[in-house]
Design a protein around this motif. Structure first.
Motif, PDB file in Angstrom:
ATOM      1  N   PRO A  94      47.107  14.361  86.687  1.00 10.06           N
ATOM      2  CA  PRO A  94      48.213  15.108  87.660  1.00 10.06           C
ATOM      3  C   PRO A  94      49.461  13.732  87.856  1.00 10.06           C
ATOM      4  O   PRO A  94      49.202  12.780  87.656  1.00 10.06           O
ATOM      5  CB  PRO A  94      47.504  15.271  88.747  1.00 10.06           C
ATOM      6  CG  PRO A  94      45.921  15.363  88.279  1.00 10.06           C
ATOM      7  CD  PRO A  94      45.815  14.423  87.275  1.00 10.06           C
ATOM      8  N   VAL A  95      50.537  14.551  87.885  1.00  8.32           N
ATOM      9  CA  VAL A  95      51.883  13.783  88.073  1.00  8.32           C
ATOM     10  C   VAL A  95      51.828  12.729  88.989  1.00  8.32           C
ATOM     11  O   VAL A  95      51.988  11.595  88.903  1.00  8.32           O
ATOM     12  CB  VAL A  95      53.059  14.788  88.200  1.00  8.32           C
ATOM     13  CG1 VAL A  95      54.240  13.722  88.646  1.00  8.32           C
ATOM     14  CG2 VAL A  95      53.225  15.563  86.986  1.00  8.32           C
ATOM     15  N   ALA A  96      51.170  13.179  90.315  1.00 12.41           N
ATOM     16  CA  ALA A  96      51.089  12.230  91.601  1.00 12.41           C
ATOM     17  C   ALA A  96      49.745  11.486  91.400  1.00 12.41           C
ATOM     18  O   ALA A  96      49.625  10.671  92.511  1.00 12.41           O
ATOM     19  CB  ALA A  96      51.191  13.146  92.598  1.00 12.41           C
ATOM     20  N   GLY A  97      48.973  11.549  90.480  1.00 15.54           N
ATOM     21  CA  GLY A  97      47.657  10.504  90.474  1.00 15.54           C
ATOM     22  C   GLY A  97      46.446  11.543  90.541  1.00 15.54           C
ATOM     23  O   GLY A  97      46.496  12.550  91.149  1.00 15.54           O
ATOM     24  N   ILE A 103      58.757  14.847 101.858  1.00 18.76           N
ATOM     25  CA  ILE A 103      59.364  13.860 100.889  1.00 18.76           C
ATOM     26  C   ILE A 103      58.294  13.595  99.717  1.00 18.76           C
ATOM     27  O   ILE A 103      58.720  13.491  98.649  1.00 18.76           O
ATOM     28  CB  ILE A 103      59.579  12.552 101.796  1.00 18.76           C
ATOM     29  CG1 ILE A 103      60.796  12.801 102.758  1.00 18.76           C
ATOM     30  CG2 ILE A 103      59.895  11.537 100.908  1.00 18.76           C
ATOM     31  CD1 ILE A 103      60.678  11.563 103.639  1.00 18.76           C
ATOM     32  N   ALA A 104      57.073  13.792  99.933  1.00 17.19           N
ATOM     33  CA  ALA A 104      56.097  13.268  98.817  1.00 17.19           C
ATOM     34  C   ALA A 104      56.256  14.356  97.827  1.00 17.19           C
ATOM     35  O   ALA A 104      56.140  14.125  96.609  1.00 17.19           O
ATOM     36  CB  ALA A 104      54.599  13.302  99.535  1.00 17.19           C
ATOM     37  N   LYS A 105      56.312  15.767  98.025  1.00 16.79           N
ATOM     38  CA  LYS A 105      56.695  16.894  97.118  1.00 16.79           C
ATOM     39  C   LYS A 105      57.777  16.504  96.353  1.00 16.79           C
ATOM     40  O   LYS A 105      57.943  16.714  95.151  1.00 16.79           O
ATOM     41  CB  LYS A 105      56.771  18.011  97.788  1.00 16.79           C
ATOM     42  CG  LYS A 105      55.411  18.786  98.336  1.00 16.79           C
ATOM     43  CD  LYS A 105      55.565  19.906  98.930  1.00 16.79           C
ATOM     44  CE  LYS A 105      54.042  20.608  99.503  1.00 16.79           C
ATOM     45  NZ  LYS A 105      54.248  21.807 100.180  1.00 16.79           N
ATOM     46  N   ALA A 106      58.843  16.026  97.035  1.00 14.96           N
ATOM     47  CA  ALA A 106      60.199  15.710  96.209  1.00 14.96           C
ATOM     48  C   ALA A 106      60.028  14.454  95.435  1.00 14.96           C
ATOM     49  O   ALA A 106      60.425  14.627  94.219  1.00 14.96           O
ATOM     50  CB  ALA A 106      61.389  15.555  97.451  1.00 14.96           C
ATOM     51  N   ALA A 107      59.158  13.415  95.658  1.00 12.93           N
ATOM     52  CA  ALA A 107      59.247  12.445  94.811  1.00 12.93           C
ATOM     53  C   ALA A 107      58.121  12.744  93.743  1.00 12.93           C
ATOM     54  O   ALA A 107      58.101  12.430  92.551  1.00 12.93           O
ATOM     55  CB  ALA A 107      58.252  11.402  95.672  1.00 12.93           C
ATOM     56  N   ASP A 108      57.145  13.639  93.988  1.00 10.38           N
ATOM     57  CA  ASP A 108      56.342  14.210  92.910  1.00 10.38           C
ATOM     58  C   ASP A 108      57.268  15.127  91.918  1.00 10.38           C
ATOM     59  O   ASP A 108      57.124  14.727  90.734  1.00 10.38           O
ATOM     60  CB  ASP A 108      55.265  15.329  93.526  1.00 10.38           C
ATOM     61  CG  ASP A 108      54.362  15.743  92.400  1.00 10.38           C
ATOM     62  OD1 ASP A 108      54.482  15.631  91.199  1.00 10.38           O
ATOM     63  OD2 ASP A 108      53.295  16.152  92.915  1.00 10.38           O
ATOM     64  N   MET A 109      58.183  15.784  92.268  1.00  8.17           N
ATOM     65  CA  MET A 109      59.065  16.430  91.229  1.00  8.17           C
ATOM     66  C   MET A 109      60.028  15.532  90.436  1.00  8.17           C
ATOM     67  O   MET A 109      60.179  15.939  89.372  1.00  8.17           O
ATOM     68  CB  MET A 109      59.926  17.701  92.077  1.00  8.17           C
ATOM     69  CG  MET A 109      60.768  18.337  91.203  1.00  8.17           C
ATOM     70  SD  MET A 109      61.577  19.719  92.353  1.00  8.17           S
ATOM     71  CE  MET A 109      62.498  18.762  93.556  1.00  8.17           C
TER      72      MET A 109
END
Length: 396
Positions: free
Chosen positions: A65-68, A254-260
């Motif tokens: 997964p992108v975020a780990g 913010i976490a969702k934005a960083a993931d994107m």
């Protein structure tokens, strides 16, 4: 060839430039004492290396997964609760290819053209370059050696305007080794509470290399967790620089934005690194403590050595593995017709005369200083200090 205009806004970090010069001179057979590098000189602990081998044998060789991995993000959440008393869900954590990418993800998620970003100086070189890429407006706040290079609440209050969007800092700090106490962070927090539009990036990558006891995070004070992005990773405290794993913990939006953002650049970081990171984060910190004990011994030696060089102004840092002395007393001095006018020229003088590499404070927007790393063995530090004292003494 005409390249993109944005490239004119950034430059190659002087930290990387000095390391490159050091390697080139070493390749010529010159005995260089490299006091410029910002990585622990220890190998990654054996139990973490074994976890990587196990991950390969177990087939963790596919996209993640992108975020780990979920269990890695759970391990990060466990670490944040254990060490910092902060509760985060896995969804509020994004794992990246190094803490630098974590910072980039956060800045790209928060800063629009014209947004104002406050950065206390000295600061890590990448902060401003990322803001420039986003076309934000940087407001530097100079913090002097008299306050151990730390911003005061009064300075912070004076710097904030209605346009201020973000505040970026590190504790322990690169390049100064300064550490903000909880009391000092509470003073800054009182200012931030009056300005709810300001987000905070708290770079805590040197957390474990701390000589004053418990690490304090500004996210643990008042309501600031709701607008703070914590940056951390494995490179410093676990001697895992080459493995390239950092992470951020932030409010969900913010976490969702960083993931994107990350999904369009690198996707996820190395699968093997992620698996051994779980072992590092959930394990005991004995190896980190052993490193800190060695760094503490080196700090004591190099601090006393620098104090005994006439002309240097030096303070004793509370964390990281850097000294940041003021060297302005040497500006205007000469040796054999060569005059040193600034820190850049002093660094080149030390490189070519003493065969010692250090980094100019101009790289960190503190042009009267130099950064000296003691992330190398004691024999090389002793030799480096001997050479520096000799050649600085020749400047008249």
């Amino acid at each position: 060839m005409q390249l993109a205009e944005r490239l004119t806004r950034i430059s190659v970090p002087q930290t990387i430039r000095m390391a490159k010069l050091s390697r080139e001179l070493k390749a010529q057979g010159i005995d260089i004492v490299d006091l410029s590098i910002g990585e622990p000189d220890f190998d990654t602990p054996a139990h973490i290396r074994e976890a990587a081998k196990k991950a390969i044998d177990e087939g963790y060789t596919h996209y993640t997964p992108v975020a780990g991995y979920l269990d890695l993000k759970q391990a990060v959440a466990y670490k944040l609760k254990r060490d910092n008393g902060l509760a985060y869900s896995p969804e509020e954590i994004v794992v990246s290819t190094g803490a630098k990418q974590s910072i980039a993800n956060a800045v790209l998620s928060l800063v629009d053209p014209g947004d104002e970003v406050i950065i206390p100086t000295p600061y890590w070189v990448t902060y401003s370059e990322l803001v420039k890429l986003c076309q934000g407006d940087i407001k530097f706040v100079t913090c002097g050696i008299e306050n151990n290079y730390k911003i005061t609440p009064e300075q912070l209050e004076a710097a904030i305007t209605p346009k201020t969007r973000l505040f970026m800092f590190s504790s322990p700090c690169n390049p100064t080794g300064s550490v903000y106490s909880r009391q000092e962070l509470e003073g800054l927090a009182a200012v931030f509470e009056k300005h709810p539009q300001v987000f905070i990036i708290s770079d805590e990558i040197y957390e474990y290399i701390n000589y004053v006891g418990e690490h304090a995070s500004i996210a643990a004070i008042g309501t600031l967790k709701n607008r703070t992005v914590i940056i951390n990773g494995l490179s410093k405290g676990f001697a895992m620089t080459g493995w390239r794993l950092g992470y951020l913990a932030a409010p969900l939006e913010i976490a969702k934005a960083a993931d994107m953002v990350q999904s369009q650049f690198t996707s996820a970081t190395c699968s093997i690194t992620q698996r051994c990171a779980i072992t590092a984060l959930r394990g005991e910190l004995d190896t980190a403590r052993e490193m800190v004990a060695a760094f503490r011994e080196r700090r004591a030696f190099i601090y006393n050595a620098l104090k005994n060089i006439p002309g240097l102004q030096v303070n004793e840092p509370d964390g990281a593995f850097y000294m940041f002395p003021n060297v302005s007393a040497f500006f205007g001095r000469s040796y054999e017709g060569e005059t040193v006018s600034n820190a850049d020229e002093l660094c080149m003088y030390l490189l070519h005369k003493a065969n010692v590499t250090v980094v100019s404070g101009a790289a960190f927007r503190q042009p009267e200083c130099i950064r000296i790393s003691y992330a190398t063995g004691m024999p090389r530090i002793e030799e480096g200090m001997k050479r520096m004292k000799e050649w600085l003494g020749k400047l008249q």
